[in-house]
Design a protein around this motif. Sequence first.
Motif, PDB file in Angstrom:
ATOM      1  N   ILE A 120      -8.062   9.509   3.035  1.00  0.00           N
ATOM      2  CA  ILE A 120      -9.060   8.662   3.682  1.00  0.00           C
ATOM      3  C   ILE A 120     -10.429   8.904   3.077  1.00  0.00           C
ATOM      4  O   ILE A 120     -11.184   7.973   2.807  1.00  0.00           O
TER       5      ILE A 120
ATOM      6  N   ASP B 288       7.408   3.501  11.169  1.00  0.00           N
ATOM      7  CA  ASP B 288       6.275   2.574  11.101  1.00  0.00           C
ATOM      8  C   ASP B 288       5.900   2.286   9.648  1.00  0.00           C
ATOM      9  O   ASP B 288       4.874   1.690   9.369  1.00  0.00           O
TER      10      ASP B 288
ATOM     11  N   SER C  31       2.231  -1.296  16.242  1.00  0.00           N
ATOM     12  CA  SER C  31       3.496  -0.552  16.253  1.00  0.00           C
ATOM     13  C   SER C  31       3.307   0.887  15.783  1.00  0.00           C
ATOM     14  O   SER C  31       4.033   1.773  16.202  1.00  0.00           O
ATOM     15  N   TYR C  32       2.304   1.100  14.946  1.00  0.00           N
ATOM     16  CA  TYR C  32       2.103   2.447  14.437  1.00  0.00           C
ATOM     17  C   TYR C  32       1.660   3.429  15.515  1.00  0.00           C
ATOM     18  O   TYR C  32       1.682   4.637  15.314  1.00  0.00           O
TER      19      TYR C  32
ATOM     20  N   GLU D 165      -0.276  15.624   7.099  1.00  0.00           N
ATOM     21  CA  GLU D 165      -1.446  15.102   7.793  1.00  0.00           C
ATOM     22  C   GLU D 165      -2.715  15.414   7.007  1.00  0.00           C
ATOM     23  O   GLU D 165      -3.594  14.568   6.879  1.00  0.00           O
TER      24      GLU D 165
ATOM     25  N   GLU E 164     -10.454   7.360  -0.414  1.00  0.00           N
ATOM     26  CA  GLU E 164     -10.639   5.911  -0.448  1.00  0.00           C
ATOM     27  C   GLU E 164     -11.990   5.483   0.080  1.00  0.00           C
ATOM     28  O   GLU E 164     -12.555   4.502  -0.373  1.00  0.00           O
TER      29      GLU E 164
ATOM     30  N   GLU F 150      -8.619   1.003   4.858  1.00  0.00           N
ATOM     31  CA  GLU F 150      -9.658   1.230   3.870  1.00  0.00           C
ATOM     32  C   GLU F 150      -9.288   0.690   2.502  1.00  0.00           C
ATOM     33  O   GLU F 150     -10.145   0.260   1.748  1.00  0.00           O
ATOM     34  N   GLY F 151      -7.990   0.754   2.200  1.00  0.00           N
ATOM     35  CA  GLY F 151      -7.594   0.378   0.857  1.00  0.00           C
ATOM     36  C   GLY F 151      -7.519  -1.112   0.636  1.00  0.00           C
ATOM     37  O   GLY F 151      -7.764  -1.595  -0.470  1.00  0.00           O
TER      38      GLY F 151
ATOM     39  N   ASP G  86      -0.799  10.649  15.597  1.00  0.00           N
ATOM     40  CA  ASP G  86      -1.971  10.901  14.767  1.00  0.00           C
ATOM     41  C   ASP G  86      -1.689  10.536  13.320  1.00  0.00           C
ATOM     42  O   ASP G  86      -2.511   9.921  12.638  1.00  0.00           O
ATOM     43  N   GLU G  87      -0.511  10.938  12.860  1.00  0.00           N
ATOM     44  CA  GLU G  87      -0.165  10.660  11.478  1.00  0.00           C
ATOM     45  C   GLU G  87      -0.091   9.159  11.240  1.00  0.00           C
ATOM     46  O   GLU G  87      -0.561   8.659  10.217  1.00  0.00           O
ATOM     47  N   GLY G  88       0.506   8.446  12.202  1.00  0.00           N
ATOM     48  CA  GLY G  88       0.581   6.992  12.091  1.00  0.00           C
ATOM     49  C   GLY G  88      -0.806   6.371  12.019  1.00  0.00           C
ATOM     50  O   GLY G  88      -1.058   5.465  11.234  1.00  0.00           O
TER      51      GLY G  88
ATOM     52  N   LEU H 290      -3.482   7.762  10.922  1.00  0.00           N
ATOM     53  CA  LEU H 290      -4.073   8.062   9.618  1.00  0.00           C
ATOM     54  C   LEU H 290      -3.527   7.128   8.550  1.00  0.00           C
ATOM     55  O   LEU H 290      -4.268   6.610   7.712  1.00  0.00           O
ATOM     56  N   ARG H 291      -2.214   6.895   8.587  1.00  0.00           N
ATOM     57  CA  ARG H 291      -1.626   6.006   7.579  1.00  0.00           C
ATOM     58  C   ARG H 291      -2.203   4.604   7.693  1.00  0.00           C
ATOM     59  O   ARG H 291      -2.491   3.945   6.705  1.00  0.00           O
ATOM     60  N   GLU H 292      -2.395   4.182   8.940  1.00  0.00           N
ATOM     61  CA  GLU H 292      -2.942   2.848   9.139  1.00  0.00           C
ATOM     62  C   GLU H 292      -4.376   2.776   8.619  1.00  0.00           C
ATOM     63  O   GLU H 292      -4.802   1.769   8.063  1.00  0.00           O
ATOM     64  N   ARG H 293      -5.109   3.866   8.763  1.00  0.00           N
ATOM     65  CA  ARG H 293      -6.473   3.914   8.252  1.00  0.00           C
ATOM     66  C   ARG H 293      -6.502   3.758   6.737  1.00  0.00           C
ATOM     67  O   ARG H 293      -7.411   3.171   6.176  1.00  0.00           O
ATOM     68  N   ILE H 294      -5.496   4.323   6.086  1.00  0.00           N
ATOM     69  CA  ILE H 294      -5.460   4.229   4.627  1.00  0.00           C
ATOM     70  C   ILE H 294      -5.300   2.782   4.200  1.00  0.00           C
ATOM     71  O   ILE H 294      -5.959   2.307   3.277  1.00  0.00           O
ATOM     72  N   ILE H 295      -4.428   2.069   4.910  1.00  0.00           N
ATOM     73  CA  ILE H 295      -4.275   0.647   4.625  1.00  0.00           C
ATOM     74  C   ILE H 295      -5.586  -0.069   4.886  1.00  0.00           C
ATOM     75  O   ILE H 295      -6.067  -0.873   4.096  1.00  0.00           O
TER      76      ILE H 295
ATOM     77  N   MET I  76       1.171   4.996   0.641  1.00  0.00           N
ATOM     78  CA  MET I  76       0.363   5.909   1.430  1.00  0.00           C
ATOM     79  C   MET I  76       0.561   7.355   1.048  1.00  0.00           C
ATOM     80  O   MET I  76      -0.271   8.203   1.357  1.00  0.00           O
TER      81      MET I  76
ATOM     82  N   GLN J 125       0.856  -1.187   0.000  1.00  0.00           N
ATOM     83  CA  GLN J 125       0.000   0.000   0.000  1.00  0.00           C
ATOM     84  C   GLN J 125       0.884   1.226   0.000  1.00  0.00           C
ATOM     85  O   GLN J 125       1.680   1.417   0.918  1.00  0.00           O
TER      86      GLN J 125
END
Lengths: 250, 250
Positions: A136, A88, B227-228, A129, A139, B139-140, B128-130, B132-137, A68, A66
């Motif tokens: 988000i 991360d 970890s994120y 950010e 997607e 959702e994607g 917060d940024e981490g 958000l990145r995890e959210r992208i994964i 990002m 993925q």
Amino acid sequence: MIKRMEQYMPLPEEDRRLLNELTSDRQRHYAAREDIIREGEHSPDIHIVLSGLACRYKLLENGNRQIMAFLVPGDPCDAEIFILKHMDHSIATLAPSLVASISGSKMKDMLLNRPGIALAFWWSTLQDEGILRERIIDEGRRDAYSRIAYMIYEVLIRMRAVGIIDDQKFEFPITQTDLADATGLTPVHVNRMLQRMRDEGLISTEGKVWTVLDPAGLRNAARFDASYLHLDRAADDPESEAGKRLKGLI
Amino acid sequence: MIKRMEQYMPLPEEDRRLLNELTSDRQRHYAAREDIIREGEHSPDIHIVLSGLACRYKLLENGNRQIMAFLVPGDPCDAEIFILKHMDHSIATLAPSLVASISGSKMKDMLLNRPGIALAFWWSTLQDEGILRERIIDEGRRDAYSRIAYMIYEVLIRMRAVGIIDDQKFEFPITQTDLADATGLTPVHVNRMLQRMRDEGLISTEGKVWTVLDPAGLRNAARFDASYLHLDRAADDPESEAGKRLKGLI
DNA sequence: CGATTCATTGACCGGGATCAAGAACCGTGG
DNA sequence: CCACGGTTCTTGATCCCGGTCAATGAATCG
């Protein structure tokens, strides 16, 4: 790099010189598809993309990748690394790129002694950010066509903002598979959507050179609203460098 | 709030007192579904959620709402506001909440004079940024079932990290429509997935009180890797407060 | 000039959206 | 205490976007 930082506010000559010096110090060429820093690592340096194209990505259990975020010239890769114990996510080039390293300690000095630069870096993090939040939405709520249009348009804008390109023609050396990894779609479907965008006269591609034939149409398809990029300080001022570069696009 | 900040590293007594003072100064109760700050606004204050539950969201042209993040007690809402001209998204309560306001100037003073607090805030932004990145994964690449499991598990962890709850039972006063807005699914489908999760013995809900019956199963369904969240400094140390609170979950 | 990567096309399938209607659960006022 | 109107939750039927699988061209590159 300086252009990138000055999207927030102009820097005094002194700061510009310092930035120039630090980024000239240690530079390295990367080939396409090379990792700059890998998930879990902790590097003493921070990296900044000077030319080419890179991305933040993560590999999933099932082998999927993925992407990002895209990193265009001027973007810091890992300014956070001296706060966090480890990355991360990974960062890799998509195209041959020139990358500067700045030692963590020099970086720390600069952030402490140069409030203007510190602010610019902070702004850069906050812009990142904003970009993530927009992704988000992208997607979660938009269909494949808009999603791809959106990605292309964002890269176009960000490249123009740092002055790499002057018109709607730009080098975008990624494969359809990369685009699929970035949008969360399959390469097959990306292909079909790109064809539709070509049919509808929005874009054309010749190898790695993409042309946005109809910027307004593309922005429309992408439902693009640039406010999340927080380019307003620079772009709202039609006299400024960045203002000129972004005229008519946002 | 202090517990939240100390997930990064313990603060000296002095800093704790200062934080306490600032957040006690001006507090306000919000009802459920009230906006704390709206997109496009610029507030002179920054806000911090002290109790209840809030979210970052954006309204789309078509009337859809996308929730981009949940804010649990201790989370700063808009620490960035004195860098950026305006909010690029809105923040609203989901449940009745207590929110502290800190004036921008006091905040600035604190960040300049208290390096420990400044670091903690920076860490918070990066976390917060981490997220958000995890959210992208999320959702994607993941299906509806995992996505919902993921959201629930993340909230569970973050609530435990700030010590709001001790076991797997927590007040999660959101509607299935809210969850749909957060995951990018339809309420109908969220409902079906929740039923499946109940059938499979992962969770149970009695009104606003949710219980995670099988944390390991839920984490598994969510493909959750913490970890994120960068809780390692605190959580890796089994002697620390946060370490105890998160034992067995991450 | 083979070999490998990348782009394209077609046939088919399935997860989740959509539409619609009913059931359970409120807070509110009589 | 009950009757009510409005959310919220459930369920079923149907549809379509985008995934999957597989095969064929077209580029690019040692």
